[in-house]
Scaffold this motif. Structure first.
Motif, PDB file in Angstrom:
ATOM      1  N   LEU A   1      12.792  19.701 -36.924  1.00 23.89           N
ATOM      2  CA  LEU A   1      11.824  18.647 -36.617  1.00 23.89           C
ATOM      3  C   LEU A   1      12.552  17.329 -36.344  1.00 23.89           C
ATOM      4  CD1 LEU A   1       8.992  17.360 -36.477  1.00 23.89           C
ATOM      5  CD2 LEU A   1       9.091  17.116 -38.980  1.00 23.89           C
ATOM      6  N   ALA A   2      13.538  17.001 -37.176  1.00 23.23           N
ATOM      7  CA  ALA A   2      14.297  15.759 -37.001  1.00 23.23           C
ATOM      8  C   ALA A   2      15.084  15.768 -35.690  1.00 23.23           C
ATOM      9  CB  ALA A   2      15.231  15.542 -38.189  1.00 23.23           C
ATOM     10  N   VAL A   3      15.650  16.924 -35.326  1.00 31.54           N
ATOM     11  CA  VAL A   3      16.402  17.036 -34.070  1.00 31.54           C
ATOM     12  C   VAL A   3      15.465  16.826 -32.878  1.00 31.54           C
ATOM     13  CG1 VAL A   3      17.621  18.661 -32.563  1.00 31.54           C
ATOM     14  CG2 VAL A   3      18.241  18.493 -34.969  1.00 31.54           C
ATOM     15  N   SER A   4      14.262  17.402 -32.943  1.00 33.04           N
ATOM     16  CA  SER A   4      13.306  17.215 -31.846  1.00 33.04           C
ATOM     17  C   SER A   4      12.911  15.746 -31.722  1.00 33.04           C
ATOM     18  CB  SER A   4      12.064  18.094 -32.058  1.00 33.04           C
ATOM     19  OG  SER A   4      11.265  17.631 -33.136  1.00 33.04           O
ATOM     20  N   LEU A   5      12.774  15.056 -32.856  1.00 34.96           N
ATOM     21  CA  LEU A   5      12.464  13.629 -32.834  1.00 34.96           C
ATOM     22  C   LEU A   5      13.646  12.824 -32.306  1.00 34.96           C
ATOM     23  CD1 LEU A   5      10.570  11.293 -33.437  1.00 34.96           C
ATOM     24  CD2 LEU A   5      11.351  11.343 -35.827  1.00 34.96           C
ATOM     25  N   ASP A   6      14.856  13.268 -32.611  1.00 33.89           N
ATOM     26  CA  ASP A   6      16.056  12.575 -32.121  1.00 33.89           C
ATOM     27  C   ASP A   6      16.135  12.627 -30.598  1.00 33.89           C
ATOM     28  OD1 ASP A   6      18.428  11.111 -32.449  1.00 33.89           O
ATOM     29  OD2 ASP A   6      19.648  12.924 -32.376  1.00 33.89           O
ATOM     30  N   LEU A   7      15.565  13.673 -30.012  1.00 35.28           N
ATOM     31  CA  LEU A   7      15.514  13.766 -28.547  1.00 35.28           C
ATOM     32  C   LEU A   7      14.695  12.602 -27.979  1.00 35.28           C
ATOM     33  CD1 LEU A   7      16.416  15.575 -26.179  1.00 35.28           C
ATOM     34  CD2 LEU A   7      14.303  16.870 -26.462  1.00 35.28           C
ATOM     35  N   LEU A   8      13.681  12.168 -28.721  1.00 32.14           N
ATOM     36  CA  LEU A   8      12.896  11.011 -28.310  1.00 32.14           C
ATOM     37  C   LEU A   8      13.576   9.699 -28.696  1.00 32.14           C
ATOM     38  CD1 LEU A   8       9.221  12.025 -29.254  1.00 32.14           C
ATOM     39  CD2 LEU A   8      10.294  12.085 -27.012  1.00 32.14           C
ATOM     40  N   VAL A   9      13.964   9.592 -29.962  1.00 33.30           N
ATOM     41  CA  VAL A   9      14.474   8.319 -30.484  1.00 33.30           C
ATOM     42  C   VAL A   9      15.880   8.015 -29.989  1.00 33.30           C
ATOM     43  CG1 VAL A   9      15.008   7.002 -32.576  1.00 33.30           C
ATOM     44  CG2 VAL A   9      13.042   8.555 -32.547  1.00 33.30           C
ATOM     45  N   GLY A  10      16.792   8.961 -30.198  1.00 37.35           N
ATOM     46  CA  GLY A  10      18.196   8.705 -29.897  1.00 37.35           C
ATOM     47  C   GLY A  10      18.553   8.839 -28.438  1.00 37.35           C
ATOM     48  N   VAL A  11      18.009   9.878 -27.786  1.00 37.37           N
ATOM     49  CA  VAL A  11      18.371  10.143 -26.390  1.00 37.37           C
ATOM     50  C   VAL A  11      17.523   9.321 -25.424  1.00 37.37           C
ATOM     51  CG1 VAL A  11      18.548  11.922 -24.601  1.00 37.37           C
ATOM     52  CG2 VAL A  11      19.172  12.467 -26.963  1.00 37.37           C
ATOM     53  N   SER A  12      16.228   9.203 -25.713  1.00 34.13           N
ATOM     54  CA  SER A  12      15.303   8.589 -24.760  1.00 34.13           C
ATOM     55  C   SER A  12      14.865   7.182 -25.128  1.00 34.13           C
ATOM     56  CB  SER A  12      14.057   9.474 -24.603  1.00 34.13           C
ATOM     57  OG  SER A  12      14.419  10.820 -24.369  1.00 34.13           O
ATOM     58  N   GLY A  13      15.155   6.737 -26.357  1.00 30.71           N
ATOM     59  CA  GLY A  13      14.732   5.401 -26.780  1.00 30.71           C
ATOM     60  C   GLY A  13      13.240   5.280 -26.990  1.00 30.71           C
ATOM     61  N   LEU A  14      12.601   6.360 -27.478  1.00 30.87           N
ATOM     62  CA  LEU A  14      11.157   6.368 -27.709  1.00 30.87           C
ATOM     63  C   LEU A  14      10.875   6.619 -29.190  1.00 30.87           C
ATOM     64  CD1 LEU A  14      10.119   8.597 -24.644  1.00 30.87           C
ATOM     65  CD2 LEU A  14       9.910   6.112 -24.834  1.00 30.87           C
ATOM     66  N   PRO A  15      10.877   5.577 -30.027  1.00 28.60           N
ATOM     67  CA  PRO A  15      10.645   5.759 -31.468  1.00 28.60           C
ATOM     68  C   PRO A  15       9.200   6.131 -31.752  1.00 28.60           C
ATOM     69  CG  PRO A  15      10.745   3.425 -30.938  1.00 28.60           C
ATOM     70  CD  PRO A  15      11.085   4.164 -29.673  1.00 28.60           C
ATOM     71  N   SER A  16       8.987   7.272 -32.384  1.00 30.52           N
ATOM     72  CA  SER A  16       7.636   7.780 -32.628  1.00 30.52           C
ATOM     73  C   SER A  16       7.350   7.881 -34.121  1.00 30.52           C
ATOM     74  CB  SER A  16       7.474   9.166 -31.980  1.00 30.52           C
ATOM     75  OG  SER A  16       6.249   9.752 -32.346  1.00 30.52           O
ATOM     76  N   LEU A  17       6.124   7.479 -34.496  1.00 34.20           N
ATOM     77  CA  LEU A  17       5.675   7.648 -35.876  1.00 34.20           C
ATOM     78  C   LEU A  17       4.540   8.670 -35.957  1.00 34.20           C
ATOM     79  CD1 LEU A  17       5.720   4.123 -37.604  1.00 34.20           C
ATOM     80  CD2 LEU A  17       6.842   6.219 -38.383  1.00 34.20           C
ATOM     81  N   GLY A  18       4.381   9.456 -34.897  1.00 36.60           N
ATOM     82  CA  GLY A  18       3.331  10.474 -34.908  1.00 36.60           C
ATOM     83  C   GLY A  18       3.854  11.848 -34.549  1.00 36.60           C
ATOM     84  N   HIS A  19       5.173  12.025 -34.605  1.00 40.74           N
ATOM     85  CA  HIS A  19       5.773  13.277 -34.151  1.00 40.74           C
ATOM     86  C   HIS A  19       5.403  14.458 -35.032  1.00 40.74           C
ATOM     87  CE1 HIS A  19       8.388  15.281 -31.375  1.00 40.74           C
ATOM     88  NE2 HIS A  19       9.152  15.773 -32.319  1.00 40.74           N
ATOM     89  N   ALA A  20       5.059  14.186 -36.290  1.00 37.49           N
ATOM     90  CA  ALA A  20       4.666  15.272 -37.187  1.00 37.49           C
ATOM     91  C   ALA A  20       3.373  15.938 -36.737  1.00 37.49           C
ATOM     92  CB  ALA A  20       4.502  14.746 -38.613  1.00 37.49           C
ATOM     93  N   ALA A  21       2.614  15.270 -35.869  1.00 37.52           N
ATOM     94  CA  ALA A  21       1.365  15.863 -35.373  1.00 37.52           C
ATOM     95  C   ALA A  21       1.645  17.182 -34.662  1.00 37.52           C
ATOM     96  CB  ALA A  21       0.667  14.889 -34.419  1.00 37.52           C
ATOM     97  N   TYR A  22       2.691  17.225 -33.851  1.00 38.88           N
ATOM     98  CA  TYR A  22       3.013  18.432 -33.080  1.00 38.88           C
ATOM     99  C   TYR A  22       3.670  19.481 -33.983  1.00 38.88           C
ATOM    100  CZ  TYR A  22       2.265  14.537 -30.032  1.00 38.88           C
ATOM    101  OH  TYR A  22       1.726  13.412 -29.471  1.00 38.88           O
ATOM    102  N   PHE A  23       4.357  19.019 -35.011  1.00 37.80           N
ATOM    103  CA  PHE A  23       4.883  19.897 -36.064  1.00 37.80           C
ATOM    104  C   PHE A  23       3.730  20.611 -36.755  1.00 37.80           C
ATOM    105  CE2 PHE A  23       6.383  20.055 -40.615  1.00 37.80           C
ATOM    106  CZ  PHE A  23       7.388  20.992 -40.449  1.00 37.80           C
ATOM    107  N   GLY A  24       2.693  19.841 -37.115  1.00 37.31           N
ATOM    108  CA  GLY A  24       1.525  20.419 -37.778  1.00 37.31           C
ATOM    109  C   GLY A  24       0.722  21.322 -36.868  1.00 37.31           C
ATOM    110  N   ILE A  25       0.565  20.919 -35.596  1.00 37.17           N
ATOM    111  CA  ILE A  25      -0.167  21.751 -34.638  1.00 37.17           C
ATOM    112  C   ILE A  25       0.514  23.114 -34.506  1.00 37.17           C
ATOM    113  CG2 ILE A  25      -0.676  22.032 -32.179  1.00 37.17           C
ATOM    114  CD1 ILE A  25      -1.217  19.010 -32.076  1.00 37.17           C
ATOM    115  N   GLY A  26       1.843  23.102 -34.377  1.00 32.99           N
ATOM    116  CA  GLY A  26       2.590  24.357 -34.283  1.00 32.99           C
ATOM    117  C   GLY A  26       2.442  25.209 -35.523  1.00 32.99           C
ATOM    118  N   ALA A  27       2.452  24.554 -36.696  1.00 26.73           N
ATOM    119  CA  ALA A  27       2.319  25.283 -37.953  1.00 26.73           C
ATOM    120  C   ALA A  27       0.947  25.930 -38.081  1.00 26.73           C
ATOM    121  CB  ALA A  27       2.568  24.336 -39.124  1.00 26.73           C
ATOM    122  N   TYR A  28      -0.108  25.171 -37.774  1.00 24.98           N
ATOM    123  CA  TYR A  28      -1.467  25.720 -37.847  1.00 24.98           C
ATOM    124  C   TYR A  28      -1.665  26.853 -36.840  1.00 24.98           C
ATOM    125  CZ  TYR A  28      -3.518  22.321 -41.094  1.00 24.98           C
ATOM    126  OH  TYR A  28      -3.833  21.596 -42.210  1.00 24.98           O
TER     127      TYR A  28
END
Length: 278
Positions: A36-63
């Motif tokens: 999950l952290a690596v997928s967020l790093d693709l947004l934050v570190g690589v793309s410069g898109l800091p997200s505070l809602g990324h767990a939503a897609y983590f939860g959607i996948g889990a459900y």
């Protein structure tokens, strides 16, 4: 360094042979949260898109993976694929709005979307189980046999983690990843060079959502319970903190950050009378 990465994977693969079941389960949770952290790093570190809602897609996948495991099949890799697709669909449905924003507006928009989905998970009891969560998820099956031992579950999680990590690594090293770094550093200049920056940001947002959904499917297989907290603000904030601890853009760094958080929460926290819980 490729050699170091290969060595790390070999060490991780051998770990269950020397660890107790509790430690093996803890290591499984580290890999799940690390992906999950690596997928967020693709947004934050690589793309410069800091997200505070990324767990939503983590939860959607889990459900989604949990529902498929309960109602259709828990045979590998069906729930994993379903989780990845569900995460991508969730990100595609919300990303076309978020990528229009910049900076703190992007951050707050992702937070709002995450909280809306968290509230939906709380109230949609027929699909999610509401506040009680989605319980009774059957164990993952390989060759018709359920994976009941902690070591077998761990090897499944590790294999999926390696696949997800490899996808993120290849993307970050590709021309697409180079363009994302250019957008991160100077978006107006990239637009002047003819790049459709919004399309690039939307593409990476959907990809990151898919990898997060994949991590969520692993959570459902490892934990066999999915709750609204798994897609709430606390989980999203912990993922962002893992990226910050490990170093944004480093990929392996967020995995280390996730390991620190999970060890503090699950191994050290209980001995601190609750004061160490994250």
């Amino acid at each position: 360094v490729p050699g170091v990465s290969v060595l790390a994977v070999v060490v991780l693969a051998l770990a269950p042979l020397f660890l107790a079941p509790f430690a093996t389960n803890t290591l499984s949770r580290i890999l799940v949260f690390g992906l999950l952290a690596v997928s967020l790093d693709l947004l934050v570190g690589v793309s410069g898109l800091p997200s505070l809602g990324h767990a939503a897609y983590f939860g959607i996948g889990a459900y989604a993976a949990g529902w498929v495991s309960i109602n259709v099949t828990s045979a590998i890799p069906v729930p994993l694929i379903v989780g990845a697709i569900a995460g991508a669909i969730g990100a595609a449905a919300t990303g076309w709005i978020t990528v229009r924003a910049h900076g703190v507006f992007f951050l707050m928009l992702t937070l709002a979307i995450g909280e809306l989905l968290h509230q939906l998970a709380q109230t949609w009891e027929t699909a999610t189980g509401g506040a009680n969560g989605m319980a009774g998820i059957p164990p993952a099956q390989a060759g018709g046999e359920p994976l009941l031992l902690a070591g077998f579950v761990y090897w499944y999680v590790l294999a999926a983690f390696v696949v997800g990590f490899a996808v993120v690594l290849v993307v970050s090293k590709s021309p697409f990843g180079a363009a994302l770094r250019g957008i991160r550093d100077n978006e107006p200049r990239m637009r002047a060079l003819g790049y459709s920056t919004r399309v690039y940001k939307y593409g990476v947002f959907v990809l990151a959502g898919s990898i997060a959904g994949m991590a969520g499917a692993l959570l459902a297989a490892q934990q066999r319970l999915v709750t609204p907290a798994d897609l709430g603000f606390a989980t999203a904030a912990l993922a962002l903190l893992a990226v910050i601890i490990g170093g944004a853009g480093s990929l392996w760094g967020p995995v280390v950050g996730a390991a620190v958080e999970i060890i503090v929460r699950d191994a050290i926290g209980p001995s601190l009378d609750g004061h160490g819980a994250l």
